[in-house]
Design an enzyme around this catalytic site. Structure first.
Site, PDB file in Angstrom:
ATOM      1  N   GLU A 113      59.796  39.816  70.077  1.00 38.94           N
ATOM      2  CA  GLU A 113      59.591  38.511  69.450  1.00 38.94           C
ATOM      3  C   GLU A 113      58.755  37.559  70.297  1.00 38.94           C
ATOM      4  O   GLU A 113      58.102  36.663  69.751  1.00 38.94           O
ATOM      5  CB  GLU A 113      60.937  37.837  69.151  1.00 38.94           C
ATOM      6  CG  GLU A 113      62.156  38.741  69.167  1.00 38.94           C
ATOM      7  CD  GLU A 113      62.461  39.461  67.863  1.00 38.94           C
ATOM      8  OE1 GLU A 113      62.027  38.993  66.808  1.00 38.94           O
ATOM      9  OE2 GLU A 113      63.133  40.515  67.913  1.00 38.94           O
ATOM     10  N   LEU A 123      58.221  48.142  81.125  1.00 40.71           N
ATOM     11  CA  LEU A 123      58.438  49.590  81.223  1.00 40.71           C
ATOM     12  C   LEU A 123      57.147  50.368  81.039  1.00 40.71           C
ATOM     13  O   LEU A 123      56.945  51.417  81.659  1.00 40.71           O
ATOM     14  CB  LEU A 123      59.444  50.038  80.168  1.00 40.71           C
ATOM     15  CG  LEU A 123      60.893  49.554  80.373  1.00 40.71           C
ATOM     16  CD1 LEU A 123      61.718  49.820  79.128  1.00 40.71           C
ATOM     17  CD2 LEU A 123      61.505  50.244  81.582  1.00 40.71           C
TER      18      LEU A 123
END
Lengths: 327, 742
Positions: free
Chosen positions: B706, B631
């Site tokens: 993560e 994004l």
């Protein structure tokens, strides 16, 4: 924080007097932490910052006088220190962070208390904090702890880098107290724990450190400060080594080695240092010396690594100081 | 595939406020007539309080009260009322409910005073005596007492098995088997946990809480104290890091609420740094990985067995031993995860929970096998690459790991890694690599959008921005959908008055929140189109939403862009002030259940080891990440950089040292709990290999929280082996462990 009185004396005599019943504060980088943790509980703080002890000047015998209230930063970057006592500059800059060194003073650096985590944790036993309560470090966390000169009651180490270099340089401490002024050899300033680990220096009640005196010889040509720690900066030494030497050709005339992170005081062994007198500069000489110095080492389950690590660090520092094996 | 706003490297929209100190963190909110609470922590690990003398403390002027198990207060009776969105199975810890002590540093009393200094001082005057019971905090001495965890929780799956590991392993030409251990670690965000409870009356409160989910805190407080949701508002607009520590309501929230209700005053409770070591942590975990392979490197047998710690009252479980079965196509796989209850607090999800632990062991074991086979570790991974997810028998929705290997290894210079000659005296260089994998999770999320006639758009979701850039991407997605500049969009979050979002964790937020923003904006689009159709001589009268575009504040027909109207004109003509839309976005489970959805990474690390004294310096990291669509490449890169630093930290620095004889973590400050400093972090290069994934969600986003971390600890450990020939199978790899006696 417990309530305390604050006192700002303007002369030494008043400070000494007040100091018999209070705690001195200079930079406060260690004391304030300890007060927040409730390890130190002074009823009165005696602020030494207005006694005019902040200068650095050359002495008549060719040495250098470091004011007790000069900051670690001022000292480390002082042109004479950098030029003639580079090992001291190097050692100071190996410790703490720029922010802390800007506040921390030379006198305060000597009086830092141990970084043993049990000492800081008031819910754990600690003979240094509460005499007679025990020492969990011996069977517990002891990476930062002593392998030399420790006792059954305490295996804490002195955390300073600066002091390790001062010990190698054979500095002298000038103090002023209720009974006047006196000088203390650096070797005699910090005490080994014995059965009174709560007493850490030979300062008498009310005595103020006024200066650190460096002898004329700063070993600017042959020195090394080598520190082993767990990250690249901002960590206390597992082992640190201040090594200085005097050479004639490839012959070692004199070598001095002070160790940090291994004892309650910067550690030197003058008898072992005789093995560095009139010897060829090589790994064998350095190794023999290190073995002799570490002969009396006593380790604990969590710090057995420190003996071989100290040996390697000593050989490394002496090699660097004598420009052996340099690329 | 960047478009006008999505995929563009926008600056973090809250950056300036944070730098200028205008972003208000939890403990900084100003509330009138505030009291301050200081928590007293238990000295013992196990036993009970026999005596609690508060007389001296209460004599200090300005000290209001000391609350403890002796306080007669009313809270819910049943465990269920104390469950939160991230509770593991078991019986949640309830502060002050009994005199029993279940773990060291358990909160046992709260001193409330007019100032924080007073409270802290008075806390030292409270005398506590205990009856001490024996405790056990020693995982390694208790491995034989391990048990299977009961129950499951969100995002946690059971380790899967296939084939017959033992038989296949015994027949394998090459066998390796090793044990790995990592210590407990604590999250330690820069901002310490704090709660301010603004007391209005006995039924209504406004609460500022450090949390990764305001709805979670609200749920917990209302259930525990029998309050109504409409009367309890929880706010957390800025979070100074959390890394999982804010996934569960922590005890300062309970204590501040209790004190406020008891004293009928507003109360703040902030934990100290040592107290940040008194609750959840990454559990110490012992693992065994055995690999059986043929001489040419085809793995046919994998065994991954992990044992982690948990508390006596909750069964904390995480995905430690689930990854091998997904990553590698071996026919025989046995995975097992067990837990040992100890006298500690319940562990808590900490960045890449389970994955960071499991992949450390698995990817080190892969390196050991490669060494045994004399095979390039990268070739070994390629030889056993799973094109589909063999653990689920499904294809991946997308998996660009091969491309990550290719781009990462090229950029790193993997093939020429041993040709260096410029290593300084006494230093050894080495290189290592590892694979990373994480789940592409998503949770149902609601959103509200309001477009005003001046074209200011406001998006509201009760999610959190824990420093990851959620504010920023919300604005980008909304701006993209409605064809507005990002400056016209205001993103609001961290407030229970806003529509529901799940706790911000598991790398799920960008996908979940982003999708909800998109959906809410699409509803605004439709309304705009409908209104435009009602305008006089409108070219949009019968237009479908697919026939138009929203660009530069205009509504245009796709077939004839000249047929357009400004959005402002729509508001003016139709005489409306604003358009309000709400929506609920849910993942398309029908579509998704046919696929496994994961992110992947390839990590390459070069270290320099001072072999004389065992000091490791990570000189260079190249990490290639496949996580769907990116994004915002700038905030995305920052997230991966942070993950890599975490990985280096896990490999070389972090350890909460448990003193088993005292039963407490002893190095509970930043002097002795080491994380890397600037001087430890050198070159880190991030490569994004974008995937066009239409399964995960319409945005194609998978999440990055993560994946930047998971492969790094093993890659560092493997590089250290390459440099020194020494395998340290216990983290962190500190000089004492690496130091080899000459």
């Amino acid at each position: 924080m417990r309530p305390f009185k604050y006192n700002r004396p303007l002369d030494l005599a008043t400070a000494s007097n007040a100091g018999t019943s209070g705690s001195f504060i200079a930079g406060g980088t260690n004391l304030l932490d300890l007060m927040k943790c409730d390890v130190e509980q002074p009823s009165q703080l005696v602020d030494l910052n207005h006694l005019g002890l902040g200068s650095i000047s050359e002495t008549a015998d060719g040495g250098l006088e470091l004011g007790a209230l000069a900051t670690n930063t001022t000292t480390a970057y002082h042109p004479i220190v950098q030029e003639r006592y580079p090992i001291l500059s190097r050692a100071i800059l190996a410790g703490a962070s720029p922010q802390l060194r800007n506040k921390a003073t030379n006198g305060g650096n000597l009086l830092q208390r141990t970084r043993c985590p049990y000492f800081f944790d008031t819910d754990s036993p600690c003979n240094k904090r509460v005499p007679g309560s025990g020492c969990p470090a011996k069977e517990g966390y002891s990476k930062l702890h002593a392998i030399l000169g420790a006792s059954d009651s305490c295996i804490a180490t002195h955390p300073s880098d600066m002091c390790v270099a001062l010990r190698a340089l054979d500095a002298t401490i000038r103090v002023s107290g209720p009974h006047g002024e006196r000088r203390i050899e650096f070797a005699d300033f910090h005490r080994l724990p014995g059965d009174q680990p709560e007493i850490e220096t030979s300062l008498e009640k009310g005595e103020v450190i006024t200066a650190i005196l460096l002898p004329a010889d700063g070993f600017a040509d042959n020195f090394a400060y080598f520190k082993v720690r767990e990250r690249a900066s901002y960590a206390f030494a597992l082992v640190s080594v201040a090594a200085v030497a005097r050479l004639e050709g490839n012959q070692l005339k004199e070598g001095r080695v002070a160790l940090g992170g291994v004892a309650a005081k910067p550690w030197r062994d003058l008898e072992a240092e005789s093995l560095l007198c009139d010897q060829p500069c090589n790994a064998e000489t350095f190794g023999n010396f290190a073995d002799a110095l570490l002969q009396s080492a006593k380790t604990y389950p969590g710090n057995r690594f420190k003996v071989p690590m100290a040996r390697a660090a000593i050989v490394r520092a002496l090699s660097e100081a004598t420009h052996l094996n340099q690329l | 595939m960047p478009t006008k706003h999505i995929g563009q490297p926008y600056d973090r929209s809250d950056a300036r406020d944070k730098v200028l100190g205008r972003a208000t963190y939890t403990a900084e909110h100003l509330v009138p007539d505030l009291l301050h609470g200081h928590v007293i922590s238990s000295k013992i690990a196990c036993g009970r309080i026999t005596h609690l003398n508060t007389d001296h403390a209460l004599k200090i002027p300005g000290v209001i009260a000391v609350l403890s198990h002796k306080t007669d207060f009313k809270t819910a009776r049943f465990d269920l009322s104390y469950k939160d969105m991230d509770s593991p199975p078991g019986s949640p810890f309830r502060p002050f409910s009994t005199p029993e002590v279940k773990f060291a540093m358990q909160p046992i009393a709260l001193v409330v005073a007019e100032s924080t200094e007073l409270a802290r001082y008075a806390a030292r005057l409270v005398e506590v005596t205990y009856e001490v019971d024996p405790h056990n905090t020693d995982l390694m001495g208790s491995l034989s007492e391990s048990k299977a965890g009961k129950g499951l929780r969100a995002g946690v799956e059971s380790p899967s098995n296939r084939g017959d590991f033992r038989a296949a392993y015994n027949k394998s030409e090459v066998q390796t088997s090793s044990d790995y251990l990592h210590p407990s670690q604590h999250h330690n965000p820069m901002e310490m946990h704090a709660s301010i409870v603004h007391y209005h009356d006995e039924k209504s409160l406004t609460i500022y809480d450090k949390t990764q989910g305001v709805k979670n805190s609200q749920h917990y407080v209302t259930m525990a104290f029998g309050l109504r949701k409409k009367n309890v508002r929880v706010l957390s607009p800025f979070v100074g890091g959390a890394f999982g520590s804010g996934l569960r309501p922590q005890y300062q929230l309970f204590l501040a609420t209790l004190a406020a209700l008891e004293l009928k005053r507003s109360v703040k409770v902030q934990l100290t740094r040592p107290q940040m070591f008194s609750f959840g942590h990454r559990p110490k975990t012992h693992q065994t990985v055995s690999l059986g392979a043929s001489r040419d490197g085809k793995i046919n047998a994998i065994f991954h067995h992990a044992v982690g710690e948990t508390s006596r009252f909750e069964d904390y479980i995480e995905n430690v031993a689930t990854w091998a079965a997904k990553l590698y196509d071996a026919e025989n796989v046995e995975q097992q995860y067990r837990i040992v209850p100890l006298d500690t607090y319940t562990p808590l999800d900490m960045r890449a929970p389970g994955g960071a632990s499991g992949l450390y062991a698995l990817e080190c074991a892969m390196d050991e096998l490669a060494t045994e086979l004399k095979m390039d570790p990268l070739d070994l991974r390629l030889k056993n690459y799973s094109e589909e997810d063999p653990s689920a028998g499904k294809p991946f929705s997308s998996k660009a790991l091969k491309e990550c290997f290719a781009q990462g290894s090229t950029r790193f210079g993997w093939d020429s890694r041993h040709q260096r000659t410029d290593t300084p005296y006494g230093k050894h260089r080495g290189s290592g690599m590892a694979t990373g994998i994480w789940d592409a999770l998503q949770f149902p999320t609601r959103a509200a959008a309001t477009l005003a006639s001046d074209l200011k758009l406001e998006i509201r979701i009760a999610t959190a921005d824990i420093g990851t850039g959620t504010y920023t991407i919300m604005k980008q997605i909304a701006a993209e959908e409605l064809g507005l500049p990002t400056e016209s969009v205001d993103a609001k979050l961290g407030d229970t008055d806003f529509p529901f979002a799940f706790i911000q964790g598991g790398s799920a937020t960008a996908a979940s929140v982003g999708s909800a923003v998109r959906k809410a904006c699409r509803k605004v689009q439709k309304q705009l189109l409908k209104e435009a159709g009602k305008m006089k001589n409108s070219p949009f009268q019968h237009a479908d939403i697919d026939d138009v575009v929203f660009e530069d504040g205009l509504l245009k027909r796709k077939d004839d862009p000249q047929m357009q109207t400004s959005l402002k004109q729509i508001f003016a003509d139709r005489d409306i002030d604003q358009i309000d839309k709400k929506c609920t976005w849910t993942p398309n489970l029908l579509k998704q259940r046919k696929y496994s959805m994961n992110t992947h990474s390839a990590v390459f690390v070069e270290v320099e080891v001072d072999a004389d004294v065992g000091f490791v310096s990570v000189e260079r990291v190249v990490v290639a990440v496949a996580a769907g669509r990116i994004l915002n490449p700038k905030t995305a890169r920052s997230q991966i950089l942070g993950g890599v630093v975490w990985g280096i930290s896990m490999a070389l620095h972090e350890e909460s040292y448990m003193d088993n004889s005292l039963g407490r973590f002893i190095n509970h400050d930043f002097a002795n709990y080491h994380i890397p400093v600037n001087a430890d972090i050198k070159d880190i290069e991030v490569i994004f290999v974008e995937e066009d994934d239409t399964v995960v969600n319409p945005l194609g986003v998978k999440g990055l929280g993560e994946i930047g971390l998971v492969g790094v600890p093993a890659a560092v450990a493997n590089a250290v082996f390459d440099a020194t020939g020494k395998r340290v199978r216990e983290l962190p790899i500190t000089p004492d462990k690496l130091f080899a006696e000459p």
